[in-house]
Design a protein around this motif. Structure first.
Motif, PDB file in Angstrom:
ATOM      1  N   VAL A 156       0.838  -1.201   0.000  1.00  0.00           N
ATOM      2  CA  VAL A 156       0.000   0.000   0.000  1.00  0.00           C
ATOM      3  C   VAL A 156       0.871   1.249   0.000  1.00  0.00           C
ATOM      4  N   HIS A 157       1.917   1.228   0.811  1.00  0.00           N
ATOM      5  CA  HIS A 157       2.795   2.399   0.878  1.00  0.00           C
ATOM      6  C   HIS A 157       3.503   2.631  -0.458  1.00  0.00           C
ATOM      7  N   THR A 158       3.972   1.561  -1.067  1.00  0.00           N
ATOM      8  CA  THR A 158       4.633   1.708  -2.370  1.00  0.00           C
ATOM      9  C   THR A 158       3.667   2.284  -3.400  1.00  0.00           C
ATOM     10  N   THR A 159       2.414   1.875  -3.336  1.00  0.00           N
ATOM     11  CA  THR A 159       1.404   2.432  -4.245  1.00  0.00           C
ATOM     12  C   THR A 159       1.241   3.935  -4.019  1.00  0.00           C
ATOM     13  N   PHE A 160       1.174   4.321  -2.753  1.00  0.00           N
ATOM     14  CA  PHE A 160       1.073   5.755  -2.439  1.00  0.00           C
ATOM     15  C   PHE A 160       2.262   6.519  -3.025  1.00  0.00           C
ATOM     16  N   VAL A 161       3.454   5.987  -2.820  1.00  0.00           N
ATOM     17  CA  VAL A 161       4.658   6.659  -3.312  1.00  0.00           C
ATOM     18  C   VAL A 161       4.606   6.794  -4.832  1.00  0.00           C
ATOM     19  N   GLY A 162       4.202   5.736  -5.508  1.00  0.00           N
ATOM     20  CA  GLY A 162       4.132   5.791  -6.964  1.00  0.00           C
ATOM     21  C   GLY A 162       3.128   6.813  -7.465  1.00  0.00           C
ATOM     22  N   LEU A 163       1.943   6.851  -6.834  1.00  0.00           N
ATOM     23  CA  LEU A 163       0.921   7.811  -7.263  1.00  0.00           C
ATOM     24  C   LEU A 163       1.379   9.251  -7.032  1.00  0.00           C
ATOM     25  N   LEU A 164       1.967   9.509  -5.868  1.00  0.00           N
ATOM     26  CA  LEU A 164       2.415  10.869  -5.574  1.00  0.00           C
ATOM     27  C   LEU A 164       3.574  11.280  -6.480  1.00  0.00           C
ATOM     28  N   LEU A 165       4.482  10.358  -6.764  1.00  0.00           N
ATOM     29  CA  LEU A 165       5.567  10.679  -7.692  1.00  0.00           C
ATOM     30  C   LEU A 165       5.024  10.939  -9.095  1.00  0.00           C
ATOM     31  N   ALA A 166       4.006  10.191  -9.501  1.00  0.00           N
ATOM     32  CA  ALA A 166       3.399  10.439 -10.812  1.00  0.00           C
ATOM     33  C   ALA A 166       2.739  11.816 -10.848  1.00  0.00           C
ATOM     34  N   ALA A 167       2.049  12.192  -9.757  1.00  0.00           N
ATOM     35  CA  ALA A 167       1.431  13.520  -9.708  1.00  0.00           C
ATOM     36  C   ALA A 167       2.495  14.612  -9.761  1.00  0.00           C
ATOM     37  N   LEU A 168       3.610  14.381  -9.077  1.00  0.00           N
ATOM     38  CA  LEU A 168       4.703  15.352  -9.142  1.00  0.00           C
ATOM     39  C   LEU A 168       5.292  15.417 -10.547  1.00  0.00           C
ATOM     40  N   ALA A 169       5.394  14.270 -11.207  1.00  0.00           N
ATOM     41  CA  ALA A 169       5.942  14.238 -12.561  1.00  0.00           C
ATOM     42  C   ALA A 169       5.049  14.999 -13.540  1.00  0.00           C
ATOM     43  N   VAL A 170       3.722  14.982 -13.329  1.00  0.00           N
ATOM     44  CA  VAL A 170       2.817  15.750 -14.191  1.00  0.00           C
ATOM     45  C   VAL A 170       3.149  17.237 -14.093  1.00  0.00           C
ATOM     46  N   GLN A 171       3.324  17.730 -12.874  1.00  0.00           N
ATOM     47  CA  GLN A 171       3.615  19.153 -12.700  1.00  0.00           C
ATOM     48  C   GLN A 171       4.970  19.524 -13.282  1.00  0.00           C
ATOM     49  N   VAL A 172       5.979  18.690 -13.007  1.00  0.00           N
ATOM     50  CA  VAL A 172       7.315  18.976 -13.534  1.00  0.00           C
ATOM     51  C   VAL A 172       7.318  18.863 -15.052  1.00  0.00           C
ATOM     52  N   GLY A 173       6.669  17.816 -15.565  1.00  0.00           N
ATOM     53  CA  GLY A 173       6.654  17.601 -17.011  1.00  0.00           C
ATOM     54  C   GLY A 173       5.963  18.713 -17.764  1.00  0.00           C
ATOM     55  N   ARG A 174       4.957  19.307 -17.156  1.00  0.00           N
ATOM     56  CA  ARG A 174       4.251  20.396 -17.836  1.00  0.00           C
ATOM     57  C   ARG A 174       5.132  21.626 -17.977  1.00  0.00           C
ATOM     58  N   HIS A 175       6.116  21.758 -17.088  1.00  0.00           N
ATOM     59  CA  HIS A 175       6.998  22.923 -17.131  1.00  0.00           C
ATOM     60  C   HIS A 175       8.248  22.692 -17.970  1.00  0.00           C
ATOM     61  N   VAL A 176       8.711  21.448 -18.059  1.00  0.00           N
ATOM     62  CA  VAL A 176      10.005  21.212 -18.726  1.00  0.00           C
ATOM     63  C   VAL A 176       9.886  20.427 -20.017  1.00  0.00           C
ATOM     64  N   THR A 177       8.692  19.960 -20.374  1.00  0.00           N
ATOM     65  CA  THR A 177       8.527  19.212 -21.624  1.00  0.00           C
ATOM     66  C   THR A 177       7.335  19.769 -22.393  1.00  0.00           C
ATOM     67  N   PRO A 178       7.263  19.490 -23.693  1.00  0.00           N
ATOM     68  CA  PRO A 178       6.098  19.921 -24.477  1.00  0.00           C
ATOM     69  C   PRO A 178       4.911  18.979 -24.352  1.00  0.00           C
ATOM     70  N   LEU A 179       5.046  17.893 -23.577  1.00  0.00           N
ATOM     71  CA  LEU A 179       3.972  16.905 -23.478  1.00  0.00           C
ATOM     72  C   LEU A 179       2.768  17.495 -22.752  1.00  0.00           C
ATOM     73  N   ARG A 180       1.575  17.115 -23.215  1.00  0.00           N
ATOM     74  CA  ARG A 180       0.332  17.524 -22.582  1.00  0.00           C
ATOM     75  C   ARG A 180      -0.678  16.391 -22.713  1.00  0.00           C
ATOM     76  N   GLY A 181      -1.681  16.402 -21.871  1.00  0.00           N
ATOM     77  CA  GLY A 181      -2.774  15.447 -21.987  1.00  0.00           C
ATOM     78  C   GLY A 181      -2.341  14.018 -21.716  1.00  0.00           C
ATOM     79  N   VAL A 182      -2.867  13.095 -22.513  1.00  0.00           N
ATOM     80  CA  VAL A 182      -2.604  11.665 -22.310  1.00  0.00           C
ATOM     81  C   VAL A 182      -1.118  11.328 -22.397  1.00  0.00           C
ATOM     82  N   PRO A 183      -0.361  11.859 -23.382  1.00  0.00           N
ATOM     83  CA  PRO A 183       1.076  11.540 -23.398  1.00  0.00           C
ATOM     84  C   PRO A 183       1.789  11.931 -22.108  1.00  0.00           C
ATOM     85  N   LEU A 184       1.429  13.074 -21.539  1.00  0.00           N
ATOM     86  CA  LEU A 184       2.054  13.480 -20.284  1.00  0.00           C
ATOM     87  C   LEU A 184       1.643  12.549 -19.149  1.00  0.00           C
TER      88      LEU A 184
END
Length: 681
Positions: free
Chosen positions: A101-129
């Motif tokens: 359960v904890h590993t799942t939490f870590v993965g979800l939160l890291l993915a949410a963080l990656a969305v924010q970082v990716g929106r600022h440093v990559t051209p990816l948007r939407g489903v690809p992001l």
């Protein structure tokens, strides 16, 4: 032969490494610390960063210090609570389930963080992001599970939320709202001469060019009350604001100083301003909106009630949704600054106005902003010199009013820039400007009815404009560089006491000239150095202008009185009646139900129609919108975006609508002008 010491036999029944494993509760605390660190990076830091740079958000919503502190506590603590509860529920399930359960939490939160970082440093948007963020989250969770180093880093980072809260409270521009450091302020010195009452209205986001007719004068047909104001005052036609952002522009106007630092528009940051300069002698009645420059010791408090913690939580939740989304937000943060109506604020309407068959006065009374209602109610003669000040967020977006005063609904995510959208934005802006003209008319009528008009110094202006030039819409540096005539030049009217005839003055007026001019007109001496120059002094010799996209970084703009912009082109189909035409296609209208029971007497009309069309409809296809058989608007199908292949049409003519059920029809306009009716869903 040396003796060999044998180790004691190993107890295989105890399980591997049992002696090295900490108690279960200590492991759970460590896991909670890791989740706290990630939540701090995903939620607390980005939210407090944006809010900390937006003190006007708290000032507009009349937030008290307690409201802000509670909001900060919720942002820092509440997002971790669901993870803690779910982790606690997993405790009885055993060590392996808790770890999964904890590993799942870590993965979800890291993915949410990656969305924010990716929106600022990559051209990816939407489903690809989202896909890329999911991969990053899974990889991060695997690394977290396999190696100790990531876990140790996260446990140290658990202090992050406290650091973010500290930065917000003590180092951000919003800290002045939460922890004001005194109110200070030097009082002006009364000189010889009369001290007339002052009536000052600062409008918002109003370019001068929006008021101009083809002849370069105020368009008296569309804006009769602005024209009447110009006919009895001095119109400084070459007036410019000093910034496109109100928290910089308005303090410059009221202090007489160019913006030099990014401070909150708060009396603790700008202790010397118009309110303190006049406050020693004048009674101050100030209706501010997204500033708090008048210190409590000098001002009568506004009558509109504070909006409290609830609205702060709701708006912060919306902001978090935009921060976390895998697409760029199309919502202007300042669009949340919607003026509440008098009815919403629980205020009585202002003094009744005479019947006028050309305008729904009752609707105006129902819909006028609460701040304006309170301002009108205070326009009364007073034996003591009085400053009546109003900063009104009109015709600032969100655009919600027709010239008649009727209001309409609109989705939050309609873009303001790009093909089709910028023309729609300008049309809605001009309609709301028509409504603003009604409010100016109400003010002039009230001043005359109370006898204040002839006695008072009346000032009407705007803090900044806005560009509706395609590809350069808005108020930022791009708009300044390509459309300074729309962003910088603003209306500026000064009616001196007893003035009857209008005149035009084309001196190089900058809005830092406002306070020196008011000081001279009221015979008050301002006890601090100002950058502005009074209109009673000789005009400044230089012809260029100072404009600040950022404090302390002036940009030089050139040019004189702007030329009028061509009026929006009217489509020849608008106003025509449509008979029976063949059916040819389909469309979805999001607010179709609003036409089933229209009640104009309640002040609302479905004046904006929006929806989507099938993907096979080409970009740029013209759609004609008819109400009860009369075409009210023609709008293009815009290129697809996150909202689909969309269209939106604006129907500003009240005469299209009738009480009760109204028929809505949508037609596809062919290249030859032929119409095909679309089946609506």
């Amino acid at each position: 032969m040396a003796e060999r010491t044998l180790a004691p036999p190993r107890d295989h029944t105890a399980g591997p490494d049992r002696r090295e494993r900490p108690p279960w509760w200590r492991s759970e605390l460590a896991r909670l610390a890791e989740v706290t660190a990630l939540v701090g990076l995903v939620v607390t830091q980005p939210l407090l960063d944006v809010l900390g740079r937006s003190p006007d958000f708290f000032l507009f919503h009349r937030a008290s210090r307690g409201d802000v502190l509670l909001l900060v506590a919720l942002i820092a603590l509440a997002p971790t609570v669901p993870f803690a509860l779910l982790g606690a529920l997993a405790v009885p399930a055993g060590r392996l389930i808790r770890a999964a359960v904890h590993t799942t939490f870590v993965g979800l939160l890291l993915a949410a963080l990656a969305v924010q970082v990716g929106r600022h440093v990559t051209p990816l948007r939407g489903v690809p992001l989202l896909v890329a963020a999911g991969v990053a989250g899974a990889a991060g969770a695997a690394a977290h599970r396999r190696w100790r180093a990531p876990r140790r880093v996260l446990r140290v980072a658990a202090a992050g939320p406290l650091v973010f809260v500290g930065l917000f409270l003590f180092a951000s521009p919003a800290s002045a709202v939460v922890l004001p450091r005194g109110e200070g302020g030097a009082a002006g010195i009364a000189g010889a001469g009369a001290h007339p009452p002052v009536v000052m209205i600062v409008l918002d986001e109003l370019p001068l060019v929006s008021l101009l007719g083809p002849d370069g004068r105020i368009d008296a047909e569309r804006y009769p009350n602005f024209a009447a104001l110009a006919a009895g005052s001095t119109w400084y036609r070459n007036a410019t604001g000093v910034s496109g952002w109100t928290p910089y522009a308005l303090p410059a106007m009221l202090t007489g100083r160019y913006p030099e630092q990014g401070a909150a528009p708060h009396y603790s940051q700008y202790p010397d301003n118009l309110f303190t300069a006049l406050g020693g002698l004048y009674r101050i009645k100030a209706e501010e909106s997204i500033t708090r420059l008048c210190p409590p010791s000098r001002c009568e408090q506004a009558t509109t009630p504070e909006q409290g913690l609830g609205v702060l939580v709701r708006e912060s939740g919306k902001l978090m949704g935009r921060i976390a989304a895998p697409v760029d937000s199309r919502v202007d943060p300042e669009d949340s600054y919607r003026e509440r109506t008098a009815a919403e604020a629980g205020l009585d309407a202002a003094e009744p106005v005479p019947d006028d068959p050309k305008f729904r006065w009752d609707t105006l009374d129902d819909n006028q902003p609460a701040r304006f209602t309170s301002f009108l109610a205070g326009l009364r003669p007073d034996p003591r010199p009085t400053l009546h000040f109003l900063h009104l967020l009109m015709p600032h977006s969100p655009w919600a009013y027709l010239p008649s005063g009727a209001h309409y609904a609109a989705p939050e995510d309609l873009p303001n820039d790009g093909t089709g959208w910028v023309d729609l934005a300008r049309a809605r802006h001009l309609a709301q400007l028509g409504y603003t003209d009604r409010l100016i008319g109400e003010t002039l009528r009230t001043l005359r009815a109370t006898g204040l008009y002839d006695k008072a110094l009346v000032v009407v202006t705007a803090d900044h404009g806005v560009s509706f030039r395609r590809d350069w819409q808005g108020r930022g540096m791009d708009a300044i560089e390509h459309a300074a005539n729309e962003v910088a030049w603003v209306p500026m009217f000064v009616k001196e006491p007893g003035q009857r005839a209008g005149r035009v003055d084309d001196r190089n007026w900058e809005h830092v000239d406002l306070l020196p001019t008011i000081a001279d007109e009221t015979h008050m001496r301002v006890p601090w150095q100002m950058d502005g120059r009074s209109a009673e002094a000789a005009p400044r010799e230089r012809a260029d202008k100072r404009f600040y996209d950022r404090p302390g970084q002036p940009v030089t703009i050139t040019g004189g009185v702007p030329a009028p912009l061509p009026p929006p082109a009217a489509d020849p189909l608008v106003g025509t009646r449509v008979g029976n035409v063949p059916v040819g296609g389909s469309a979805t209208v999001a607010n179709r139900d609003a036409f089933d029971a229209v009640d104009p007497a309640r002040g609302g009309l479905p004046a904006l129609v929006w929806g989507t069309v099938p993907d096979d409809v080409p970009d740029g296809t013209r759609l004609a919108v008819a109400v009860n058989g009369t075409v009210g608007a023609v709008a293009p199908v815009v290129p697809p975006d996150a909202g689909g292949r969309r269209f939106a049409a604006f129907l500003p003519d009240d005469r299209l609508f009738a009480a009760g059920a109204n028929r809505l029809d949508l037609y596809r306009v062919g290249d030859d002008g032929a119409l095909r009716r679309l089946t609506l869903s």
